[in-house]
Scaffold this active site. Structure first.
Site, PDB file in Angstrom:
ATOM      1  N   LYS A 111       0.840  -1.206   0.000  1.00  0.00           N
ATOM      2  CA  LYS A 111       0.000   0.000   0.000  1.00  0.00           C
ATOM      3  C   LYS A 111       0.872   1.251   0.000  1.00  0.00           C
ATOM      4  O   LYS A 111       0.557   2.244  -0.648  1.00  0.00           O
ATOM      5  CB  LYS A 111      -0.938   0.002   1.216  1.00  0.00           C
ATOM      6  CG  LYS A 111      -2.072  -1.004   1.096  1.00  0.00           C
ATOM      7  CD  LYS A 111      -3.041  -0.902   2.268  1.00  0.00           C
ATOM      8  CE  LYS A 111      -4.170  -1.922   2.134  1.00  0.00           C
ATOM      9  NZ  LYS A 111      -4.980  -2.031   3.343  1.00  0.00           N
ATOM     10  N   LYS A 197      -3.457 -10.107  -6.912  1.00  0.00           N
ATOM     11  CA  LYS A 197      -4.669 -10.453  -6.145  1.00  0.00           C
ATOM     12  C   LYS A 197      -5.882  -9.635  -6.611  1.00  0.00           C
ATOM     13  O   LYS A 197      -5.749  -8.450  -6.901  1.00  0.00           O
ATOM     14  CB  LYS A 197      -4.404 -10.160  -4.662  1.00  0.00           C
ATOM     15  CG  LYS A 197      -5.456 -10.717  -3.717  1.00  0.00           C
ATOM     16  CD  LYS A 197      -5.275 -10.186  -2.300  1.00  0.00           C
ATOM     17  CE  LYS A 197      -5.805  -8.790  -2.183  1.00  0.00           C
ATOM     18  NZ  LYS A 197      -5.982  -8.281  -0.823  1.00  0.00           N
ATOM     19  N   LYS A 200     -10.883  -5.232  -3.962  1.00  0.00           N
ATOM     20  CA  LYS A 200     -12.018  -4.312  -4.106  1.00  0.00           C
ATOM     21  C   LYS A 200     -11.565  -2.906  -4.450  1.00  0.00           C
ATOM     22  O   LYS A 200     -12.346  -2.104  -4.929  1.00  0.00           O
ATOM     23  CB  LYS A 200     -12.945  -4.340  -2.893  1.00  0.00           C
ATOM     24  CG  LYS A 200     -12.337  -4.233  -1.514  1.00  0.00           C
ATOM     25  CD  LYS A 200     -13.440  -4.064  -0.459  1.00  0.00           C
ATOM     26  CE  LYS A 200     -13.469  -5.079   0.657  1.00  0.00           C
ATOM     27  NZ  LYS A 200     -12.454  -4.928   1.693  1.00  0.00           N
TER      28      LYS A 200
END
Ligand code: TYM
Length: 336
Positions: A111, A197, A200
């Site tokens: 992130k 991956k 969302k």
């Protein structure tokens, strides 16, 4: 009964990855475990979600829990911020966690890289601290098992390390949690980039099957999913050589409850395009049913809030017990 805890962040539209990685197991667990299913709204604050989106998304998430078969008479469904003990334990655990161990968390590093590439954004401390709040969620209920996708394994391991540390300093305060991660389906990949991956928060929606996708877009997303150019076009599981096909096989296996090797045998001689048709048929049928049940719950907001309220009351009682215990071991004086 052993205690089982899991949670989802209401930070975006739920995906088939969330369902296959964890939610599909939830209803089956309810008779043999004491289950707590939490909506991790405080975790969502680590990414800046809009007020109106978050409010809606919290209730969406509860509706999905119910649609997946979680029964509020058997399990505790609650919203994280309704149980203040999570934040309090979070602070205590912060003081027993190391900067270096948090810096090693793969999810944080990923992130951080994404944010650093976008120079308008800054990394907030909550993002760094995320796994400690997760450890608080788990340890507060003396959890034995945590059903999660593979991406959360490292966070559960960190939770164990922190629990061990406190246990050796203060006697046995915390139960050590074990992650429950199935061999297949614990990491559903992006449709167009099957080495990444499915998430969302992906900006390319074609990578993701959302639980609320309409059927025509499901069909087109699966049809366009990346496969490979192997001449034989044989359908078998091989993450290295055939990441796209393997991903579709994992999805197919989760939806049909059939083992991958049996499916590969059944699919002998089937072309990729035909295989994709079969997968999207199963997906569509499954999603239609799930959505029907979801909308039934979603339109009754007062019912959803009532479940969350009653769930939080039950969770608070359990959480308070652990928190009192640790407070007194640390030398904090009880309020009364
Ligand atoms: P979240 O919302 O990112 O993910 C929720 C769950 O879905 C799983 N998952 C996947 N599984 C398979 N394939 C995928 N592509 C995929 N994407 C997501 C995740 O592994 C997770 O199980 N930090 C947690 C939320 C949380 C939590 C907790 C979980 C907060 N506190 C305590 C367990 C215990 C998370 O990843 O949320």
């Amino acid at each position: 009964k052993p205690i089982l805890f899991s949670a989802i962040q209401p930070s975006g539209k739920l995906t088939i990855g969330n369902y296959i990685g964890t939610m599909r197991h939830w209803s089956k667990m309810q008779d043999d475990y004491e289950c707590l299913y939490c909506v991790a709204d405080l975790h969502s604050l680590t990414v800046q979600v809009k007020h109106s989106f978050l409010e809606k998304s919290i209730l969406d998430t509860i509706s999905f829990y119910l649609a997946c078969g979680v029964d509020p008479n058997k399990s505790i469904i609650f919203i994280q911020s309704h149980v203040h003990q999570h934040s309090q334990l979070n602070w205590i655990l912060n003081c027993f966690s190391q900067f270096s161990e948090l810096s090693r968390m793969t999810q944080f590093k990923t992130k951080k890289t994404i944010i650093e590439n976008n120079y308008f954004k800054k990394i907030n401390v909550g993002l760094f601290n995320y796994p400690i709040l997760m450890a608080s969620d788990i340890l507060l209920y003396q959890t034995n098992f945590v059903p999660v996708g593979r991406d959360q394994k490292q966070h559960v391991e960190l939770t164990r390390n922190i629990a061990n540390r406190l246990n050796s300093l203060y006697g046995n305060i915390f139960t050590l949690p074990t992650p429950l991660i199935s061999e297949y389906g614990s990491k559903i990949m992006s449709l167009l980039e099957p080495k990444k991956k499915m998430s969302k928060s992906d900006i390319n929606e074609k990578n993701v099957i959302f639980l609320l996708d309409d059927i025509s877009s499901v069909v087109s997303k699966v049809k366009n999913a990346m496969t490979d150019s192997e001449k034989s076009s044989k359908i078998y599981f091989d993450l290295e050589k055939k990441p796209g096909i393997s991903n579709l096989l994992e999805i197919f296996s989760a939806l049909t409850n059939k083992e991958i090797h049996i499916l590969s045998q059944e699919l002998e001689g089937v072309m990729y395009s035909e295989f994709k048709n079969i997968v999207s048929e199963h997906l569509s049928k499954f999603l239609l049913q799930l959505q029907q049940s979801y909308f039934k719950y979603r339109c009754n907001e007062s019912y959803l809030k009532k479940i969350a309220y009653e769930g939080a009351l039950k969770a608070q009682l359990k959480a308070e017990k652990t928190l009192n215990d640790i407070n007194s071991k640390l030398g904090l004086i009880p309020f009364l």
